[in-house]
Design a protein around this motif. Structure first.
Motif, PDB file in Angstrom:
ATOM      1  N   GLY A 149       0.793  -1.226   0.000  1.00  0.00           N
ATOM      2  CA  GLY A 149       0.000   0.000   0.000  1.00  0.00           C
ATOM      3  C   GLY A 149       0.819   1.266   0.000  1.00  0.00           C
ATOM      4  N   TYR A 150       2.119   1.148  -0.221  1.00  0.00           N
ATOM      5  CA  TYR A 150       2.993   2.318  -0.169  1.00  0.00           C
ATOM      6  C   TYR A 150       2.610   3.325  -1.260  1.00  0.00           C
ATOM      7  N   VAL A 151       2.549   4.593  -0.888  1.00  0.00           N
ATOM      8  CA  VAL A 151       2.212   5.685  -1.805  1.00  0.00           C
ATOM      9  C   VAL A 151       3.405   6.632  -1.894  1.00  0.00           C
ATOM     10  N   SER A 152       3.795   6.980  -3.114  1.00  0.00           N
ATOM     11  CA  SER A 152       4.838   7.986  -3.300  1.00  0.00           C
ATOM     12  C   SER A 152       4.307   9.087  -4.205  1.00  0.00           C
ATOM     13  N   THR A 153       4.781  10.312  -3.985  1.00  0.00           N
ATOM     14  CA  THR A 153       4.345  11.463  -4.772  1.00  0.00           C
ATOM     15  C   THR A 153       5.551  12.341  -5.083  1.00  0.00           C
ATOM     16  N   HIS A 154       5.460  13.040  -6.210  1.00  0.00           N
ATOM     17  CA  HIS A 154       6.509  13.991  -6.555  1.00  0.00           C
ATOM     18  C   HIS A 154       5.957  14.949  -7.603  1.00  0.00           C
ATOM     19  N   GLY A 162       5.056  21.544 -16.137  1.00  0.00           N
ATOM     20  CA  GLY A 162       4.864  21.031 -14.795  1.00  0.00           C
ATOM     21  C   GLY A 162       4.614  19.532 -14.863  1.00  0.00           C
ATOM     22  N   ILE A 163       5.215  18.778 -13.944  1.00  0.00           N
ATOM     23  CA  ILE A 163       5.077  17.326 -13.941  1.00  0.00           C
ATOM     24  C   ILE A 163       4.716  16.870 -12.539  1.00  0.00           C
ATOM     25  N   ALA A 164       3.721  15.985 -12.446  1.00  0.00           N
ATOM     26  CA  ALA A 164       3.353  15.374 -11.168  1.00  0.00           C
ATOM     27  C   ALA A 164       3.323  13.864 -11.356  1.00  0.00           C
ATOM     28  N   ARG A 165       3.826  13.155 -10.347  1.00  0.00           N
ATOM     29  CA  ARG A 165       3.853  11.691 -10.368  1.00  0.00           C
ATOM     30  C   ARG A 165       3.290  11.178  -9.057  1.00  0.00           C
ATOM     31  N   VAL A 166       2.356  10.242  -9.132  1.00  0.00           N
ATOM     32  CA  VAL A 166       1.867   9.551  -7.944  1.00  0.00           C
ATOM     33  C   VAL A 166       1.938   8.054  -8.225  1.00  0.00           C
ATOM     34  N   ALA A 167       2.273   7.279  -7.193  1.00  0.00           N
ATOM     35  CA  ALA A 167       2.400   5.834  -7.359  1.00  0.00           C
ATOM     36  C   ALA A 167       1.829   5.124  -6.148  1.00  0.00           C
ATOM     37  N   HIS A 168       1.228   3.974  -6.396  1.00  0.00           N
ATOM     38  CA  HIS A 168       0.658   3.138  -5.338  1.00  0.00           C
ATOM     39  C   HIS A 168       1.129   1.715  -5.572  1.00  0.00           C
ATOM     40  N   SER A 169       1.731   1.111  -4.548  1.00  0.00           N
ATOM     41  CA  SER A 169       2.330  -0.214  -4.696  1.00  0.00           C
ATOM     42  C   SER A 169       1.602  -1.250  -3.846  1.00  0.00           C
ATOM     43  N   THR A 170       1.290  -2.365  -4.468  1.00  0.00           N
ATOM     44  CA  THR A 170       0.684  -3.496  -3.762  1.00  0.00           C
ATOM     45  C   THR A 170       1.515  -4.740  -4.059  1.00  0.00           C
TER      46      THR A 170
END
Length: 237
Positions: A149-154, A162-170
């Protein structure tokens, strides 16, 4: 994600903002030279767009890169004039030359799909080592260190972009399923959305160590702290 020039550009912008490539290259070079003080040549396997390789080139007399993605390799070629860059698969490449050090950075090894692939890749890398050369691989997470369930953002802004990145890991068995979404805002093109699902294998420490030993290398795991994955480091046994 990385099979286009635009995707490779997004990768470059994001990760140069997130990572200190020069410091990482210097740290790995230090680990290598603790075991081989005269190491002067290096092969970077899965070199991507060549940011680590550019840093390694300042620390070694001779460097080369291997990359599977044509778009990533093309961007690396723009960055690294005169540096040999080879298209190839880490599991079965043969460049016909040897190096004092072979490295595989940024957990690229995790994209292999199973133990047989891991062992094939470590063997292929080991075949490119000089007699007393050093193999350093930065692993992905281990089964006991992965956080479900780890979430990372940048996010960042560069010029008119402009760049946005979001990630969700299972976790699916011993595989990480990482769903990643990107938003790219451009003054001329407006807003674009990209997404991908990356799957990385959660190899165990024992599986890495066995792969090294099968390749004829004595292996140790070097911790680097601060939440980084560390390195498996091997020399000819």
């Amino acid at each position: 994600m990385y099979e286009s020039d635009t995707a490779a550009e997004i990768y470059d912008l994001l990760y140069q903002d997130r990572k200190d490539y020069a410091a990482e290259a210097a740290r790995v070079t230090g680990i290598i030279r603790e075991r081989k003080p005269d190491a002067s040549s290096l092969l970077d396997v899965a070199c991507g767009t060549g940011i680590h390789l550019a840093a390694f080139a300042k620390l070694h007399d001779r460097v080369a890169g291997l990359e599977l993605s044509e778009s990533m390799a093309a961007r690396a070629a723009q960055r690294l004039s005169g540096v040999p860059l080879h298209l190839g698969d880490m599991r079965d490449f043969d460049l016909g030359e040897s190096f004092d050090a072979v490295v595989c950075m940024f957990s690229s090894i995790g994209y292999l799909s199973g133990v047989a692939d891991l062992e094939a890749a470590v063997l292929a890398m080991s075949r490119h080592l000089a007699e007393d050369g050093v193999l350093a691989i930065e692993p992905w997470y281990f089964p006991d260190t992965f956080i479900p369930g780890y979430v990372s953002t940048h996010a960042l802004k560069v010029g008119d972009q402009g760049i946005a990145r979001v990630a969700h890991s299972t976790r699916e068995g011993d595989v990480t399923r990482m769903e990643i979404h990107y938003l790219l805002a451009d003054s001329a093109e407006g807003i674009q959305h990209r997404s991908e699902v990356d799957r990385l294998t959660l190899f165990s420490r024992a599986e890495y160590e066995t792969a090294y030993r099968k390749a004829g290398l004595a292996v140790e795991y070097v911790e680097t702290g601060n939440g980084t994955p560390g390195f498996f480091v091997g020399v000819r046994d």
